[in-house]
Design a protein around this motif. Structure first.
Motif: not given
Length: 413
Positions: A310-314
């Motif tokens: 979620k933090a990396l958007g993946v």
């Protein structure tokens, strides 16, 4: 079989010859008929090595050494006509390896013939037999093995079962120690004599106590039949035997496909350039790795694959695919993993089961996943009406989006 004898006068003197023909497909061979034993012995001493020297092993081996070129040439010609992998005893590797024993059992290194196949590497063949490439060439009187039948020393792989096993220069406990093997290491046994195993190490005959060696288990664990697997390491060494101290015969790269024949004790037996090799089974997976560019990430307190994704958007699945040997439920602080580096053009698609908690007229909606987290996405067209109808239900959502953007609903079930 027919045997005929003819009298032939040469230079006014009578010469006897015998022609033997064995079947129609055999060539005729002329062999003198001897009038005395002395004449016969002198003939065979001149044309062949006296097999009676086998009773005097050292004498026989010295005879080979003294007539090396002639003897190797004769053996090489015979090999090219022999059946594949037929066991032979020529004494050639005994000489090449510099080992002159005192009795028949220990003096001869057992040998066999092998048909070289396309793609065979002389280095790999040498490592598999405990000798050097040059010794194979010397023993066969060749400069290249391509397409040839070659003579090789016969060895048996055995596993060390002692915590530490001394390698000695001679089969005596008082002889000098050349090195030590660890438990699980594989050694190449050429012969066993009086409780000692003669092993080959890079062309040298050394000795270990045979009581501390075990046969390699014939039963396999893990893979029961050949299957294609993929390398998960950036570089994976291929070894000649199933041991971390075995000779390296090549390497594989990330995502390289490899045919795995079996796995034993953490080692996978693989096909490598037409030869048998061994790699650590820990770095193989059944699924090809994600080719997305990756970077290194260090696990912090409270991290999970879902939180990192979620933090990396993946997608979390992309992280799992990059780390097939990592258990997401056993992450440790300071542990290093690979994470995908997404570009602005990268589009991800995920599927998640969630509870629809709210929908606004513009299509933005909230959903709650099984871990209790609330997320937002957007919908358009008929999807908005479908969301209104399914509000308050648990459904399967298929979402698509780019890094840093709100994901879009593309399917609802």
């Amino acid at each position: 079989m027919t045997i005929t004898t003819k009298e032939i006068f040469t230079g006014g003197e009578l010469t006897l010859s015998r022609k033997e023909t064995h079947g129609k497909s055999k060539r005729s061979q002329s062999t003198p008929v001897f009038t005395t034993r002395m004449e016969k012995r002198e003939y065979y001493n001149e044309h062949f090595f006296n097999i009676r020297h086998v009773l005097d092993i050292k004498g026989f081996l010295i005879d080979i050494r003294d007539h090396w070129d002639t003897y190797v040439s004769q053996v090489h010609q015979w090999i090219q006509k022999s059946s594949i992998k037929k066991l032979v005893v020529t004494g050639i590797f005994t000489i090449v390896l510099g080992f002159l024993g005192s009795n028949a059992n220990a003096a001869f290194i057992q040998e066999y013939t092998y048909q070289v196949k396309n793609g065979d590497s002389i280095e790999a063949i040498a490592a598999e037999h405990g000798v050097t490439a040059q010794e194979i060439l010397d023993a066969n009187g060749l400069t290249s093995i391509d397409g040839k039948k070659i003579l090789l020393p016969k060895v048996e792989n055995r596993m060390v079962n002692a915590t530490a096993l001394n390698v000695r220069s001679n089969p005596r406990t008082e002889s000098s120690i050349l090195g030590t093997y660890k438990k699980g290491d594989i050694v190449k046994v050429s012969f066993v004599e009086n409780g000692w195993a003669g092993i080959l190490i890079k062309g040298r005959v050394c000795f270990v106590k045979v009581d501390y060696l075990s046969s390699i288990p014939s039963q396999t664990t893990g893979t029961a039949e050949s299957q294609t697997m993929y390398v998960t390491a950036d570089s994976l060494r291929v070894r000649a035997t199933a041991s971390a101290t075995s000779a390296v015969v090549g390497s594989l790269k990330l995502n390289d496909p490899v045919m795995v024949k079996s796995t034993v004790n953490g080692w996978a037996q693989v096909s490598f350039h037409g030869q048998t090799g061994f790699v650590s089974a820990d770095f193989l997976t059944k699924k090809e790795q994600v080719t997305t560019n990756a970077s290194e990430y260090v696990i912090k307190s409270g991290d999970t694959f879902t939180k990192i994704a979620k933090a990396l958007g993946v997608p979390a699945s992309a992280i799992q695919e990059l780390n097939p040997m990592v258990d997401p439920s056993k992450l440790k602080i300071g542990q290093k993993i690979k994470v995908p580096v997404a570009s602005e053009a990268d589009t991800y698609r995920i599927q998640v089961t969630a509870y629809i908690s709210g929908v606004d007229p513009h299509g933005t909606f909230r959903f709650i996943t099984a871990d209790g987290k609330t997320n937002c996405a957007k919908a358009s067209g008929n999807m908005i009406n479908e969301l209104f109808n399914r509000q308050g239900e648990t459904v399967t959502l298929t979402l698509e989006g780019k890094r840093g953007q709100v994901m879009t609903l593309i399917d609802l079930q």
